[in-house]
Write a protein that holds these residues in place. Structure first.
Motif, short mmCIF file in Angstrom:
data_model
loop_
_atom_site.label_atom_id
_atom_site.label_comp_id
_atom_site.label_asym_id
_atom_site.label_seq_id
_atom_site.Cartn_x
_atom_site.Cartn_y
_atom_site.Cartn_z
N SER A 1 40.58 36.30 67.65
CA SER A 1 42.04 36.26 67.56
C SER A 1 42.68 35.37 68.62
O SER A 1 43.69 34.73 68.36
CB SER A 1 42.63 37.67 67.63
N HIS A 2 42.12 35.35 69.84
CA HIS A 2 42.76 34.57 70.91
C HIS A 2 41.72 34.12 71.94
O HIS A 2 41.78 34.52 73.11
CB HIS A 2 43.84 35.42 71.58
N THR B 1 43.35 40.44 70.48
CA THR B 1 44.76 40.79 70.40
C THR B 1 45.18 40.95 68.95
O THR B 1 44.51 40.47 68.03
CB THR B 1 45.61 39.71 71.11
N CYS C 1 46.99 39.79 66.36
CA CYS C 1 47.78 38.72 65.76
C CYS C 1 47.02 38.08 64.62
O CYS C 1 45.83 38.33 64.42
CB CYS C 1 48.13 37.66 66.81
N VAL D 1 45.45 40.52 61.45
CA VAL D 1 45.41 41.69 62.35
C VAL D 1 44.27 42.63 61.99
O VAL D 1 43.58 43.14 62.88
CB VAL D 1 46.77 42.43 62.33
N LEU E 1 48.23 42.56 72.72
CA LEU E 1 49.20 43.07 71.75
C LEU E 1 48.51 44.13 70.91
O LEU E 1 47.58 43.84 70.15
CB LEU E 1 49.74 41.95 70.85
N ASP F 1 59.98 38.52 66.35
CA ASP F 1 59.24 38.29 65.10
C ASP F 1 59.88 37.14 64.34
O ASP F 1 59.55 35.97 64.54
CB ASP F 1 59.23 39.58 64.28
N HIS G 1 55.95 39.39 73.59
CA HIS G 1 55.10 39.04 72.45
C HIS G 1 55.85 38.14 71.48
O HIS G 1 56.72 38.60 70.73
CB HIS G 1 54.63 40.31 71.73
N ILE H 1 55.70 36.79 68.33
CA ILE H 1 55.02 36.82 67.03
C ILE H 1 55.43 35.61 66.19
O ILE H 1 54.61 34.94 65.59
CB ILE H 1 55.33 38.14 66.31
N SER I 1 57.10 34.79 63.26
CA SER I 1 56.67 34.67 61.87
C SER I 1 57.81 34.15 61.00
O SER I 1 58.97 34.06 61.42
CB SER I 1 56.20 36.03 61.35
N LEU J 1 49.77 36.17 72.58
CA LEU J 1 49.40 35.61 71.28
C LEU J 1 49.26 34.10 71.44
O LEU J 1 49.90 33.51 72.31
CB LEU J 1 50.47 35.90 70.22
N GLN K 1 50.05 30.34 71.28
CA GLN K 1 51.37 29.70 71.16
C GLN K 1 51.31 28.18 71.06
O GLN K 1 52.35 27.54 70.96
CB GLN K 1 52.25 30.10 72.36
#
Length: 316
Positions: A14-15, A61, A63, A66, A94, A222, A248, A250, A252, A273, A275
């Protein structure tokens, strides 16, 4: 920095950037693990080096995909447990499903509690396994765990350092939708605080922002619709410039478009997350690196030192 003896740091998919930053901070290389998917979509994990009697940290994390990230985390913890790891810590910047933390309507699940149970059943027992996360959406999630929980970390010290080094604090007002952590930031900076309250059909500003640099503070962003609307209200209230600091990002849906077209000067997010892509697509996104904080908590946890100091200052 660690001497590398008895410590293993693994990462899911994820990260991996954040995991690399944390490992470099500690002077270690990431431990080897292979994560693949079968033809029917099942996650397969192979721990490619010995973890016997080691202090293991698994970083993933909540993201992107998920559910995949959560299953990777659970399977890696389980794999390390049955490979005789001495202690396993899940590092989850997260927390997955953090917003599903209460029964807000009839027959609704409390999914954050389910996730806590999954992590525990994966291999965290009450004696040796812990976990750390950053800025939980709701503090009661701490109570969802029946095993010892490491000190829960906050992005507040990093946010305060950013504000001190980028703004004239005498001209700053902190604005937030709730009076929780934001009042602490305002108090530690010695600045005014304003509350952004949502009435039935409108947004109400409780406090003064006229001729001030207004900094919106929140835990998550978000789609950024509410955040951008709050920024517009602050502009109408006479704020000279408006920024937002969010733990955080997100981001979206139409979030980047909303931010780019808003009156916000910048949206500052941490790298809980990934970026890089968001920064490439929106000129207003800036990132605070929390890798050093998570690296330091791993070092302190391994050596049995207190991590409460990290609630108040950023490690160098």
């Amino acid at each position: 920095m660690l001497n590398g003896t008895g410590v293993k740091i693994f990462t899911g998919t994820s990260h991996p950037e954040l995991a690399e930053i944390i490992a470099r901070r500690l002077g270690l290389s990431l431990a080897k693990a292979e994560i693949t998917k079968s033809g029917i979509g099942e996650t397969q994990v192979c721990i490619a080096e010995s973890v016997r009697e080691n202090d293991v940290y698994v970083i993933n994390t909540g993201c992107g995909a998920v559910n995949t990230a959560l299953m990777e985390l659970c399977i890696m913890i389980h794999a390390c447990k049955i490979a005789s790891a001495k202690r396993i810590t899940a590092v989850v910047p997260l927390f997955p499903y953090a917003r599903q933390d209460k029964k807000d309507k009839s027959r609704a699940p409390i999914t954050a509690k389910l996730v806590a149970n999954m992590l525990q059943k994966s291999g965290c027992d009450h004696c040796h396994r812990k976990r750390c996360t950053m800025d939980l959406h709701a503090s009661q999630i701490q109570g969802f765990f029946d095993v010892p929980v490491d000190k829960w970390l906050y992005a507040e010290p990093s946010s305060i350092l950013y504000i001190r080094t980028h703004f004239d604090v005498k001209n700053v007002v902190i604005v937030s939708p709730d009076a929780g952590g934001a009042t602490s930031i305002a108090d530690r900076l010695g600045v005014d605080f304003a509350l952004k309250a949502n009435a039935v059909s409108r947004m109400v500003l409780v406090g003064h922002a006229k001729d001030k640099v207004a900094i919106l503070v929140d835990d998550m962003a978000d789609t950024c619709g509410t955040l951008c609307l709050a920024a517009q209200h602050l502009a109408e209230a006479g704020a000279s410039k408006i920024y937002a600091i969010v733990t955080h990002g997100i981001l979206s849906g139409n979030a980047l478009k909303n931010v780019e077209e808003s009156v916000l000067e910048k949206l500052i997010v941490t790298n809980t997350l990934p970026q890089s892509e968001n920064q490439a697509n929106c000129s207003k996104i800036e990132v605070i690196d929390i890798g050093p904080v998570l690296g330091e908590v791993i070092r302190r946890s391994h050596y049995g030192e207190s991590v409460s100091k990290l609630f108040h200052e950023v490690p160098y």
